[in-house]
Write a protein that holds these residues in place. Structure first.
Motif, PDB file in Angstrom:
ATOM      1  N   LEU A 137      47.953  40.436  15.849  1.00 43.55           N
ATOM      2  CA  LEU A 137      48.428  39.956  14.550  1.00 43.55           C
ATOM      3  C   LEU A 137      49.948  39.988  14.532  1.00 43.55           C
ATOM      4  CD1 LEU A 137      46.059  41.750  11.953  1.00 43.55           C
ATOM      5  CD2 LEU A 137      46.109  39.298  12.463  1.00 43.55           C
ATOM      6  N   LYS A 138      50.546  39.080  13.758  1.00 44.85           N
ATOM      7  CA  LYS A 138      51.989  39.116  13.549  1.00 44.85           C
ATOM      8  C   LYS A 138      52.359  40.327  12.691  1.00 44.85           C
ATOM      9  CE  LYS A 138      52.566  34.090  13.737  1.00 44.85           C
ATOM     10  NZ  LYS A 138      53.010  32.893  12.974  1.00 44.85           N
ATOM     11  N   SER A 139      53.593  40.764  12.843  1.00 44.57           N
ATOM     12  CA  SER A 139      54.044  41.918  12.078  1.00 44.57           C
ATOM     13  C   SER A 139      53.967  41.667  10.581  1.00 44.57           C
ATOM     14  CB  SER A 139      55.489  42.272  12.477  1.00 44.57           C
ATOM     15  OG  SER A 139      55.922  43.420  11.778  1.00 44.57           O
ATOM     16  N   SER A 140      54.319  40.457  10.141  1.00 45.67           N
ATOM     17  CA  SER A 140      54.248  40.144   8.709  1.00 45.67           C
ATOM     18  C   SER A 140      52.801  40.137   8.214  1.00 45.67           C
ATOM     19  CB  SER A 140      54.903  38.782   8.435  1.00 45.67           C
ATOM     20  OG  SER A 140      54.270  37.762   9.186  1.00 45.67           O
ATOM     21  N   GLU A 141      51.885  39.687   9.079  1.00 41.23           N
ATOM     22  CA  GLU A 141      50.468  39.677   8.696  1.00 41.23           C
ATOM     23  C   GLU A 141      49.914  41.093   8.571  1.00 41.23           C
ATOM     24  OE1 GLU A 141      49.193  35.434  10.811  1.00 41.23           O
ATOM     25  OE2 GLU A 141      48.894  37.343  11.861  1.00 41.23           O
ATOM     26  N   VAL A 142      50.325  41.974   9.461  1.00 38.17           N
ATOM     27  CA  VAL A 142      49.872  43.367   9.379  1.00 38.17           C
ATOM     28  C   VAL A 142      50.444  44.038   8.139  1.00 38.17           C
ATOM     29  CG1 VAL A 142      49.853  45.602  10.537  1.00 38.17           C
ATOM     30  CG2 VAL A 142      49.677  43.513  11.883  1.00 38.17           C
ATOM     31  N   ALA A 143      51.721  43.761   7.877  1.00 35.78           N
ATOM     32  CA  ALA A 143      52.371  44.406   6.725  1.00 35.78           C
ATOM     33  C   ALA A 143      51.702  44.021   5.416  1.00 35.78           C
ATOM     34  CB  ALA A 143      53.854  44.029   6.698  1.00 35.78           C
ATOM     35  N   SER A 144      51.228  42.778   5.313  1.00 39.82           N
ATOM     36  CA  SER A 144      50.594  42.333   4.069  1.00 39.82           C
ATOM     37  C   SER A 144      49.277  43.044   3.802  1.00 39.82           C
ATOM     38  CB  SER A 144      50.369  40.822   4.110  1.00 39.82           C
ATOM     39  OG  SER A 144      49.449  40.476   5.140  1.00 39.82           O
ATOM     40  N   GLU A 145      48.685  43.653   4.816  1.00 33.24           N
ATOM     41  CA  GLU A 145      47.408  44.355   4.641  1.00 33.24           C
ATOM     42  C   GLU A 145      47.582  45.738   4.018  1.00 33.24           C
ATOM     43  OE1 GLU A 145      44.487  43.047   5.188  1.00 33.24           O
ATOM     44  OE2 GLU A 145      45.294  41.166   5.987  1.00 33.24           O
ATOM     45  N   TYR A 146      48.804  46.249   4.012  1.00 32.24           N
ATOM     46  CA  TYR A 146      49.017  47.621   3.559  1.00 32.24           C
ATOM     47  C   TYR A 146      49.207  47.741   2.046  1.00 32.24           C
ATOM     48  CZ  TYR A 146      49.265  49.625   8.227  1.00 32.24           C
ATOM     49  OH  TYR A 146      48.945  50.077   9.484  1.00 32.24           O
ATOM     50  N   PHE A 147      49.251  46.637   1.342  1.00 33.11           N
ATOM     51  CA  PHE A 147      49.391  46.703  -0.115  1.00 33.11           C
ATOM     52  C   PHE A 147      48.494  45.633  -0.722  1.00 33.11           C
ATOM     53  CE2 PHE A 147      51.136  46.758  -4.311  1.00 33.11           C
ATOM     54  CZ  PHE A 147      51.718  48.019  -4.459  1.00 33.11           C
ATOM     55  N   LYS A 148      47.396  46.090  -1.332  1.00 32.44           N
ATOM     56  CA  LYS A 148      46.396  45.164  -1.858  1.00 32.44           C
ATOM     57  C   LYS A 148      46.198  45.391  -3.354  1.00 32.44           C
ATOM     58  CE  LYS A 148      44.969  43.063   1.964  1.00 32.44           C
ATOM     59  NZ  LYS A 148      44.932  41.614   2.150  1.00 32.44           N
ATOM     60  N   ASP A 149      45.247  44.642  -3.893  1.00 30.49           N
ATOM     61  CA  ASP A 149      44.931  44.738  -5.315  1.00 30.49           C
ATOM     62  C   ASP A 149      44.474  46.146  -5.700  1.00 30.49           C
ATOM     63  OD1 ASP A 149      44.396  43.284  -7.915  1.00 30.49           O
ATOM     64  OD2 ASP A 149      42.389  44.032  -7.489  1.00 30.49           O
ATOM     65  N   THR A 150      43.739  46.792  -4.816  1.00 32.39           N
ATOM     66  CA  THR A 150      43.245  48.142  -5.122  1.00 32.39           C
ATOM     67  C   THR A 150      44.383  49.158  -5.226  1.00 32.39           C
ATOM     68  OG1 THR A 150      42.828  48.397  -2.749  1.00 32.39           O
ATOM     69  CG2 THR A 150      40.952  47.849  -4.148  1.00 32.39           C
ATOM     70  N   THR A 151      45.488  48.889  -4.551  1.00 34.16           N
ATOM     71  CA  THR A 151      46.639  49.785  -4.675  1.00 34.16           C
ATOM     72  C   THR A 151      47.178  49.765  -6.098  1.00 34.16           C
ATOM     73  OG1 THR A 151      47.198  49.311  -2.371  1.00 34.16           O
ATOM     74  CG2 THR A 151      48.880  50.371  -3.705  1.00 34.16           C
ATOM     75  N   LEU A 152      47.276  48.590  -6.683  1.00 37.50           N
ATOM     76  CA  LEU A 152      47.707  48.493  -8.085  1.00 37.50           C
ATOM     77  C   LEU A 152      46.700  49.148  -9.016  1.00 37.50           C
ATOM     78  CD1 LEU A 152      49.041  44.809  -8.164  1.00 37.50           C
ATOM     79  CD2 LEU A 152      50.387  46.918  -8.107  1.00 37.50           C
ATOM     80  N   LEU A 153      45.419  48.974  -8.710  1.00 34.25           N
ATOM     81  CA  LEU A 153      44.385  49.620  -9.515  1.00 34.25           C
ATOM     82  C   LEU A 153      44.559  51.131  -9.487  1.00 34.25           C
ATOM     83  CD1 LEU A 153      41.677  49.452 -11.093  1.00 34.25           C
ATOM     84  CD2 LEU A 153      40.515  49.508  -8.889  1.00 34.25           C
ATOM     85  N   LEU A 154      44.787  51.682  -8.313  1.00 31.55           N
ATOM     86  CA  LEU A 154      44.976  53.120  -8.171  1.00 31.55           C
ATOM     87  C   LEU A 154      46.224  53.591  -8.905  1.00 31.55           C
ATOM     88  CD1 LEU A 154      44.095  55.790  -6.862  1.00 31.55           C
ATOM     89  CD2 LEU A 154      45.441  55.156  -4.850  1.00 31.55           C
ATOM     90  N   MET A 155      47.292  52.826  -8.857  1.00 35.73           N
ATOM     91  CA  MET A 155      48.533  53.223  -9.520  1.00 35.73           C
ATOM     92  C   MET A 155      48.340  53.308 -11.039  1.00 35.73           C
ATOM     93  SD  MET A 155      51.301  51.013  -7.301  1.00 35.73           S
ATOM     94  CE  MET A 155      52.718  51.606  -8.212  1.00 35.73           C
ATOM     95  N   GLY A 156      47.623  52.351 -11.615  1.00 34.58           N
ATOM     96  CA  GLY A 156      47.364  52.408 -13.043  1.00 34.58           C
ATOM     97  C   GLY A 156      46.516  53.599 -13.436  1.00 34.58           C
ATOM     98  N   VAL A 157      45.499  53.901 -12.613  1.00 33.22           N
ATOM     99  CA  VAL A 157      44.641  55.056 -12.897  1.00 33.22           C
ATOM    100  C   VAL A 157      45.436  56.355 -12.793  1.00 33.22           C
ATOM    101  CG1 VAL A 157      42.645  56.353 -12.069  1.00 33.22           C
ATOM    102  CG2 VAL A 157      42.533  53.867 -12.199  1.00 33.22           C
ATOM    103  N   ILE A 158      46.336  56.431 -11.829  1.00 27.64           N
ATOM    104  CA  ILE A 158      47.148  57.646 -11.674  1.00 27.64           C
ATOM    105  C   ILE A 158      48.067  57.837 -12.884  1.00 27.64           C
ATOM    106  CG2 ILE A 158      48.984  58.696 -10.301  1.00 27.64           C
ATOM    107  CD1 ILE A 158      46.215  58.912  -9.073  1.00 27.64           C
ATOM    108  N   CYS A 159      48.564  56.743 -13.466  1.00 28.09           N
ATOM    109  CA  CYS A 159      49.369  56.862 -14.691  1.00 28.09           C
ATOM    110  C   CYS A 159      48.566  57.528 -15.809  1.00 28.09           C
ATOM    111  CB  CYS A 159      49.848  55.482 -15.138  1.00 28.09           C
ATOM    112  SG  CYS A 159      51.105  54.737 -14.083  1.00 28.09           S
ATOM    113  N   LEU A 160      47.327  57.085 -15.993  1.00 25.89           N
ATOM    114  CA  LEU A 160      46.477  57.691 -17.012  1.00 25.89           C
ATOM    115  C   LEU A 160      46.156  59.138 -16.661  1.00 25.89           C
ATOM    116  CD1 LEU A 160      44.815  57.332 -19.602  1.00 25.89           C
ATOM    117  CD2 LEU A 160      42.927  56.532 -18.179  1.00 25.89           C
ATOM    118  N   ALA A 161      45.886  59.418 -15.390  1.00 24.64           N
ATOM    119  CA  ALA A 161      45.599  60.792 -14.965  1.00 24.64           C
ATOM    120  C   ALA A 161      46.798  61.707 -15.202  1.00 24.64           C
ATOM    121  CB  ALA A 161      45.202  60.813 -13.491  1.00 24.64           C
TER     122      ALA A 161
END
Length: 602
Positions: free
Chosen positions: A42-66
């Motif tokens: 895989l290209k480096s840019s393609e690999v990097a895009s895998e490390y931040f997904k929709d679930t990361t934002l979901l987790l960040m919002g839940v952590i704010c409430l926690a």
């Protein structure tokens, strides 16, 4: 074949680092970020895009409430209130703590929940231990108003010129009395037996006489921190129940634990046309599992540590309670009173908590149109949208009431100095509050799993693995699922849950496609069973937290955890064969999996 072998090498190296934990899990998850580009997978840019997904934002919002829940002690109020409702009987006390832990673990991480609840449980256990040491001779004496009044009347009728042995509360209290100089005999109350009914010989020393305790009376354990063995068993039972309840609660919601998020993201990436996994469908499927597991786990722990006499340990009657139970209830009430009346930030946090849950449920319920149907463009809004929106608002809303209250005006003169120091526009949470709870290691770990899955897909490794598993095509779907559950639950005892699931998901997906089994038939049970690493302290962080308190030994965790493991696998298999089948249409090979299989073969 060169790409497949290169991808397999990266997968093996990453898996070895994860299992051995030679380096931190987050650091090991970065291995694909530099090996895939080096091997041309895989290209480096393609690999990097895998490390931040929709679930990361979901987790960040839940952590704010926690963070808001923990900052304003809403979790403590909920836990103490549930325990107050359950009472101080050992069996009901354990069940009460398990219920509140399950509820909190639905929305907070299992580790955070265990770290929050264990100090409350430890305070109750220390109260039990201290009361047992101070009152070790009358541990089983019951508090009864009528008995106390009759005892007082007996004491008033005693003669000052006679020594009487008081048989109070079924011969469990024996008092030491002094002899009177003018006394030339012993006058005994009836019922002590012939050995104490003799008259003296006229010579009595002026010294205290102690009456030995009957042989059946419980003795304090001098070689232990616990007054009796039963006290130690209560401590073991309550401690282990909290870590198991945290694991059970994490199964209920898609955000309850990191393994659920890993499954949801990898499944949606692999099968983008599926549209079957969301907060509502997962909740409907997993809630009965959690409730059944909760009751069976409570019964198992009760029989293992407290015995099978449920009437004695679970009675809700308030007529007769032991002194220790009364003191434990008093301690819990005192802890609750320290919280004071419910505060404005707690109310705001509770409203956000309910609002986030309702919006998740009603986004795409499935049986009726959700609120996303109000928008023209479909598919743009996910659970992460709701989570991040409400989490962002917590940084904006002030933590103080925007209107004055009578109480605050009365106490204003007393707290002028404190109010001057406080910022009247301070928000509900700050970035430091969020940063303290945000598990960045898990975020990178999940991203590493996405990167591995992407590499397996591009290189064709997943299809190659599927072809090697074709000999299993003769097995029925339930047997394949059972083998996957047992294998995953065994491996996760020695490896981290996220790492184990990340390795097994691509393999199980390829296996399901090869055998023409609905992928959800194997992926959902494997995702749930990967959380059942409860036999060892290294199985998951909640186990380690509970073990650090010193009430349980490894042998206790192995015995209890083995039973919980079997209960979990049994209930998950029951669910996938019954109500899971109509919910996810598991009896048929879906078109979205067929499309993925055909596309992957080219």
């Amino acid at each position: 074949m060169r790409l497949e072998s290169s991808c397999a090498y990266v997968l093996i190296v990453t898996a070895v680092y994860w299992v051995s934990e030679a380096v931190p899990l987050g650091a090991a998850a970065l291995v694909p970020a530099f090996l895939y580009p080096m091997f041309g997978v895989l290209k480096s840019s393609e690999v990097a895009s895998e490390y931040f997904k929709d679930t990361t934002l979901l987790l960040m919002g839940v952590i704010c409430l926690a963070a808001s829940i923990e900052k304003w002690n809403l979790h403590k109020r909920i836990a103490l209130r549930m325990v107050m409702i359950a009472g101080a009987k050992p069996g009901m006390l354990v069940l009460g703590f398990m219920c509140c832990t399950v509820f909190l673990s639905m929305w907070l991480s299992n580790t955070s929940t265990t770290a929050m609840v264990m100090p409350i449980a430890e305070a109750v256990l220390q109260q039990l231990i201290c009361t047992g040491i101070a009152d070790s001779l009358d541990d089983s004496v019951t508090v009864d108003t009528q008995d106390e009044e009759s005892d007082k009347e007996e004491n008033e009728e005693l003669s000052k010129n006679h020594l009487e042995l008081l048989d109070r509360k079924h011969n469990e209290k024996h008092e030491v009395c002094m002899l009177n100089e003018e006394l030339n005999g012993l006058t005994l109350k009836p019922g002590f037996g012939p050995e104490f009914s003799k008259e003296s010989n006229g010579y009595l020393p002026e010294a205290p006489i102690s009456i030995p305790a009957p042989p059946k009376k419980p003795k304090i354990r001098r070689d232990s921190l616990y007054p009796t063995k039963r006290d130690h068993m209560i401590c073991k039972c309550l401690s282990l129940s909290i870590t198991y309840a945290a694991t059970i609660g994490g199964l209920i919601t898609i955000t309850g634990t990191s393994t659920n998020l890993i499954f949801a993201e990898q499944f949606n990436n692999r099968y983008p046309e599926a549209k079957v996994i969301n907060f509502g469908t997962w909740f409907i499927f997993s809630l009965p599992i959690a409730l059944i597991m909760l009751m069976l786990t409570w019964i198992w722990l009760h029989c293992l540590f407290l015995g099978c006499n449920f009437r004695e340990t679970c009675s809700l009657s308030k007529k007769r309670k032991t002194r220790r139970e009364l003191l434990s209830e008093k301690r819990i009430h005192e802890e609750y009173q320290k919280l004071g009346p419910i505060s404005y930030p707690e109310v705001v946090t509770g409203i956000f908590f309910i609002l986030m849950t309702v919006l998740w449920f009603t986004r795409e319920p499935g049986f009726v149109p959700g609120w996303t149907s109000l928008f023209e463009k479909k598919g743009y809004r996910t659970d992460a949208t709701v989570s991040v929106l409400l989490g962002f608002l917590l940084f904006l809303i002030p933590a103080r009431k925007p209107w004055p209250s009578a109480f605050s005006s009365e106490s204003k003169g007393d707290d002028d100095d404190d109010e001057e120091e406080e910022d009247p526009l301070a928000p509900m949470i700050t970035w430091k509050d969020f940063q303290r709870l945000m598990p960045w290691e898990i975020v990178i770990l999940v991203g590493g799993g996405y990167a591995l899955a992407a590499g397996c897909k591009v290189s064709g490794l997943s299809m190659w693995i599927g072809r090697q598993l074709e000999p299993m095509s003769g097995l029925p779907p339930w047997a394949v699922t059972l083998l996957a559950c047992l294998l995953v639950s065994a491996v996760t005892e020695f490896a981290s849950n996220p790492a184990t699931l990340t390795v097994f998901l691509p393999i199980l997906s390829a296996l399901s496609e090869t055998l023409h089994i609905n992928p959800l038939h194997t992926l959902i049970p494997a995702t749930m069973c990967v959380s059942f690493g409860v036999m060892l302290p290294v199985g998951n962080p909640p186990n380690a937290i509970v073990f650090s308190y010193g009430h349980v030994q490894i042998s206790d965790m192995v015995k209890a955890g083995f039973g919980v493991n079997l209960i979990g696998v049994f209930v998950v298999m029951l669910a996938i064969m019954t109500w899971g089948e109509p919910l996810f249409h598991l009896s048929e090979f879906p078109t979205w999996a067929l499309m993925r299989n055909v596309t992957g073969s080219f």
